[in-house]
Design a protein around this motif. Structure first.
Motif, PDB file in Angstrom:
ATOM      1  N   LEU A  92      -5.507 -10.509  -5.428  1.00  0.00           N
ATOM      2  CA  LEU A  92      -6.866 -10.250  -5.897  1.00  0.00           C
ATOM      3  C   LEU A  92      -7.851 -11.252  -5.308  1.00  0.00           C
ATOM      4  O   LEU A  92      -8.943 -10.878  -4.857  1.00  0.00           O
ATOM      5  CB  LEU A  92      -6.909 -10.302  -7.423  1.00  0.00           C
ATOM      6  CG  LEU A  92      -8.277 -10.042  -8.076  1.00  0.00           C
ATOM      7  CD1 LEU A  92      -8.823  -8.675  -7.680  1.00  0.00           C
ATOM      8  CD2 LEU A  92      -8.169 -10.149  -9.602  1.00  0.00           C
ATOM      9  N   THR A  95      -8.628 -10.514  -1.758  1.00  0.00           N
ATOM     10  CA  THR A  95      -9.442  -9.311  -1.621  1.00  0.00           C
ATOM     11  C   THR A  95     -10.926  -9.596  -1.795  1.00  0.00           C
ATOM     12  O   THR A  95     -11.770  -8.969  -1.130  1.00  0.00           O
ATOM     13  CB  THR A  95      -8.981  -8.243  -2.629  1.00  0.00           C
ATOM     14  OG1 THR A  95      -7.598  -7.947  -2.401  1.00  0.00           O
ATOM     15  CG2 THR A  95      -9.779  -6.958  -2.496  1.00  0.00           C
ATOM     16  N   MET A 108     -15.318  -7.746  -9.246  1.00  0.00           N
ATOM     17  CA  MET A 108     -13.891  -7.713  -9.548  1.00  0.00           C
ATOM     18  C   MET A 108     -13.421  -6.302  -9.911  1.00  0.00           C
ATOM     19  O   MET A 108     -12.300  -5.913  -9.589  1.00  0.00           O
ATOM     20  CB  MET A 108     -13.573  -8.686 -10.674  1.00  0.00           C
ATOM     21  CG  MET A 108     -13.986 -10.124 -10.378  1.00  0.00           C
ATOM     22  SD  MET A 108     -13.251 -10.783  -8.855  1.00  0.00           S
ATOM     23  CE  MET A 108     -11.551 -11.042  -9.392  1.00  0.00           C
ATOM     24  N   LYS A 109     -14.278  -5.533 -10.561  1.00  0.00           N
ATOM     25  CA  LYS A 109     -13.900  -4.165 -10.921  1.00  0.00           C
ATOM     26  C   LYS A 109     -13.674  -3.319  -9.672  1.00  0.00           C
ATOM     27  O   LYS A 109     -12.702  -2.559  -9.582  1.00  0.00           O
ATOM     28  CB  LYS A 109     -14.978  -3.535 -11.799  1.00  0.00           C
ATOM     29  CG  LYS A 109     -14.623  -2.147 -12.303  1.00  0.00           C
ATOM     30  CD  LYS A 109     -15.689  -1.611 -13.245  1.00  0.00           C
ATOM     31  CE  LYS A 109     -15.321  -0.222 -13.760  1.00  0.00           C
ATOM     32  NZ  LYS A 109     -16.369   0.305 -14.688  1.00  0.00           N
ATOM     33  N   GLN A 112     -10.375  -4.490  -8.007  1.00  0.00           N
ATOM     34  CA  GLN A 112      -9.201  -3.986  -8.711  1.00  0.00           C
ATOM     35  C   GLN A 112      -9.021  -2.497  -8.479  1.00  0.00           C
ATOM     36  O   GLN A 112      -7.889  -2.007  -8.348  1.00  0.00           O
ATOM     37  CB  GLN A 112      -9.330  -4.293 -10.202  1.00  0.00           C
ATOM     38  CG  GLN A 112      -9.210  -5.778 -10.522  1.00  0.00           C
ATOM     39  CD  GLN A 112      -9.573  -6.121 -11.955  1.00  0.00           C
ATOM     40  OE1 GLN A 112     -10.115  -5.287 -12.683  1.00  0.00           O
ATOM     41  NE2 GLN A 112      -9.281  -7.340 -12.367  1.00  0.00           N
ATOM     42  N   LEU A 115      -7.548  -2.114  -4.988  1.00  0.00           N
ATOM     43  CA  LEU A 115      -6.138  -2.521  -4.984  1.00  0.00           C
ATOM     44  C   LEU A 115      -5.262  -1.492  -5.680  1.00  0.00           C
ATOM     45  O   LEU A 115      -4.104  -1.287  -5.300  1.00  0.00           O
ATOM     46  CB  LEU A 115      -5.991  -3.897  -5.620  1.00  0.00           C
ATOM     47  CG  LEU A 115      -6.544  -5.045  -4.752  1.00  0.00           C
ATOM     48  CD1 LEU A 115      -6.633  -6.326  -5.554  1.00  0.00           C
ATOM     49  CD2 LEU A 115      -5.654  -5.241  -3.518  1.00  0.00           C
ATOM     50  N   ASP A 116      -5.816  -0.838  -6.670  1.00  0.00           N
ATOM     51  CA  ASP A 116      -5.066   0.255  -7.309  1.00  0.00           C
ATOM     52  C   ASP A 116      -4.881   1.402  -6.316  1.00  0.00           C
ATOM     53  O   ASP A 116      -3.789   1.978  -6.212  1.00  0.00           O
ATOM     54  CB  ASP A 116      -5.818   0.733  -8.547  1.00  0.00           C
ATOM     55  CG  ASP A 116      -5.101   1.879  -9.249  1.00  0.00           C
ATOM     56  OD1 ASP A 116      -3.911   1.708  -9.598  1.00  0.00           O
ATOM     57  OD2 ASP A 116      -5.710   2.952  -9.434  1.00  0.00           O
ATOM     58  N   SER A 121      -1.823  -2.467  -7.624  1.00  0.00           N
ATOM     59  CA  SER A 121      -2.334  -2.863  -8.944  1.00  0.00           C
ATOM     60  C   SER A 121      -1.324  -3.683  -9.728  1.00  0.00           C
ATOM     61  O   SER A 121      -1.704  -4.467 -10.600  1.00  0.00           O
ATOM     62  CB  SER A 121      -2.740  -1.628  -9.747  1.00  0.00           C
ATOM     63  OG  SER A 121      -1.643  -0.743  -9.915  1.00  0.00           O
ATOM     64  N   LEU A 124      -1.383  -8.026  -8.407  1.00  0.00           N
ATOM     65  CA  LEU A 124      -2.648  -8.734  -8.243  1.00  0.00           C
ATOM     66  C   LEU A 124      -2.492 -10.247  -8.185  1.00  0.00           C
ATOM     67  O   LEU A 124      -3.245 -10.922  -7.489  1.00  0.00           O
ATOM     68  CB  LEU A 124      -3.612  -8.369  -9.389  1.00  0.00           C
ATOM     69  CG  LEU A 124      -3.967  -6.881  -9.559  1.00  0.00           C
ATOM     70  CD1 LEU A 124      -5.020  -6.727 -10.640  1.00  0.00           C
ATOM     71  CD2 LEU A 124      -4.446  -6.271  -8.246  1.00  0.00           C
ATOM     72  N   ASP A 125      -1.543 -10.775  -8.919  1.00  0.00           N
ATOM     73  CA  ASP A 125      -1.395 -12.232  -9.014  1.00  0.00           C
ATOM     74  C   ASP A 125      -0.402 -12.812  -8.021  1.00  0.00           C
ATOM     75  O   ASP A 125      -0.182 -14.028  -7.996  1.00  0.00           O
ATOM     76  CB  ASP A 125      -0.970 -12.622 -10.437  1.00  0.00           C
ATOM     77  CG  ASP A 125      -2.035 -12.266 -11.466  1.00  0.00           C
ATOM     78  OD1 ASP A 125      -3.228 -12.347 -11.125  1.00  0.00           O
ATOM     79  OD2 ASP A 125      -1.673 -11.899 -12.601  1.00  0.00           O
ATOM     80  N   THR A 139      -3.320  -5.261   1.499  1.00  0.00           N
ATOM     81  CA  THR A 139      -4.247  -6.238   0.916  1.00  0.00           C
ATOM     82  C   THR A 139      -5.398  -6.511   1.882  1.00  0.00           C
ATOM     83  O   THR A 139      -6.571  -6.553   1.481  1.00  0.00           O
ATOM     84  CB  THR A 139      -3.513  -7.549   0.593  1.00  0.00           C
ATOM     85  OG1 THR A 139      -2.425  -7.296  -0.299  1.00  0.00           O
ATOM     86  CG2 THR A 139      -4.462  -8.559  -0.043  1.00  0.00           C
TER      87      THR A 139
END
Length: 241
Positions: A92, A95, A108-109, A112, A115-116, A121, A124-125, A139
Motif C-alpha cells: 500500500l 502504491t 488511500m481509498k 486500496q 490494489l483490489d 487486497s 496490503l501490508d 503493485t
C-alpha cells in the motif's frame, strides 16, 4: 488535469559514437495507445526514457514536441521494466509513493480500490521481498495507475504475468488510461494488436507504422481478424532478424 497531447519524436540516438536508431520520425496520437515493438537492443526503452526526460546512456540529436507546444515535465507517469519498489515500504505504501514524494495527502481509498482490482487486497501490508514477481509487477502497475497524468509510458508492464492475469491487467490499464496518450513498449505482437490504436515497429533506421484493425481496442484476442493481424505482425518481426 490537462488534456492528453500528441507527441512527436524526431532524431537519432548514438551510444559511444555508434548509432542505436534513427533518423526516425515517430508520432503518437493524442489520447491513444501507441505500441512499440522491435528486436532487443534497437532502442525501444531508450525512446521511452527520452520522452520521459530520464537520463540515458548515449546522445540524442533531435526534438521531442507536443501538439499543444507544452512541456512534458509534470505530465508524464512511467512504469519501468523493473518494478522499482522500495523494499522498506508495504504494498500500500509503495502504491501511494508518488503522492508522498510530492508532499500530498494520498487518496488511500483509490489506492486500496486499485490494489483490489489487481488482486492484492489481501497483501496490503506485505513488503516486496514477500511477493512473487507477478505480485510485484501488479503493485508497480497500481502505483502507475494512481498517477493521474495525461501521458503514460509503460515498458513491458505485463511481462511477468501469467496469460489470464495479463489479459485482466491489460483491460484494467485500458480502462484507467482511457483518453490518455500511452506509449507501450512490448515484445508481444498479440498484446500490441489487442491494445494498440497505433503499432510502430522500431528498426535501427526507421519507425514503421504497422496497419491496425478498424475494430477499436480492446480487441477480442480470439477473433479471426485479430489472430490474422497478430500472425502477420509476428511474421514481419521474424523477418527482421
Amino acid at each position: 488535469m490537462t488534456q492528453a497531447p500528441a507527441i512527436h519524436v524526431r532524431g537519432t540516438h548514438e551510444v559511444d559514437g555508434v548509432r542505436q536508431f534513427g533518423p526516425l520520425d515517430v508520432r503518437m496520437p493524442a489520447g491513444k495507445w501507441t505500441c512499440i515493438l522491435g528486436r532487443s537492443g534497437v532502442g525501444k526503452s531508450t525512446l521511452l526514457r527520452l520522452i520521459a526526460g530520464l537520463t540515458t546512456a548515449g546522445e540524442f540529436d533531435g526534438h521531442i514536441t507536443t501538439s499543444d507546444a507544452g512541456t512534458l515535465e509534470g505530465r508524464v507517469t512511467v512504469m519501468a521494466q523493473s518494478d522499482l519498489l522500495l523494499p522498506w515500504l508495504s504494498v500500500l505504501e509503495n502504491t501511494v509513493l508518488g503522492a508522498r514524494l510530492r508532499g500530498e495527502d494520498p487518496d488511500m481509498k483509490k489506492a486500496q480500490g486499485l490494489l483490489d482490482r489487481v488482486g492484492l487486497s489481501g497483501h496490503l501490508d506485505k513488503r516486496p521481498n514477500a511477493l512473487s514477481g507477478g505480485m510485484r509487477q501488479r503493485t508497480a502497475l497500481a502505483r502507475t495507475l494512481m498517477e493521474d497524468r495525461p501521458i503514460a509510458l509503460l515498458d513491458e508492464p505485463f511481462s511477468a504475468l501469467d496469460a489470464s492475469t495479463r489479459a485482466d491487467m491489460q483491460e484494467l490499464a485500458a480502462e484507467v488510461l482511457a483518453a490518455k496518450t500511452v506509449l507501450l513498449v512490448t515484445h508481444d505482437p498479440a498484446e500490441a494488436v489487442r491494445l494498440g490504436h497505433q503499432i510502430t515497429v522500431l528498426t535501427p533506421d526507421a519507425a514503421q507504422t504497422w496497419p491496425t484493425l478498424h475494430i477499436p481496442p480492446i480487441r477480442d484476442q480470439y477473433a479471426p481478424a485479430t489472430v490474422g493481424c497478430q500472425a502477420g505482425l509476428l511474421a514481419h518481426l521474424r523477418e527482421m532478424r
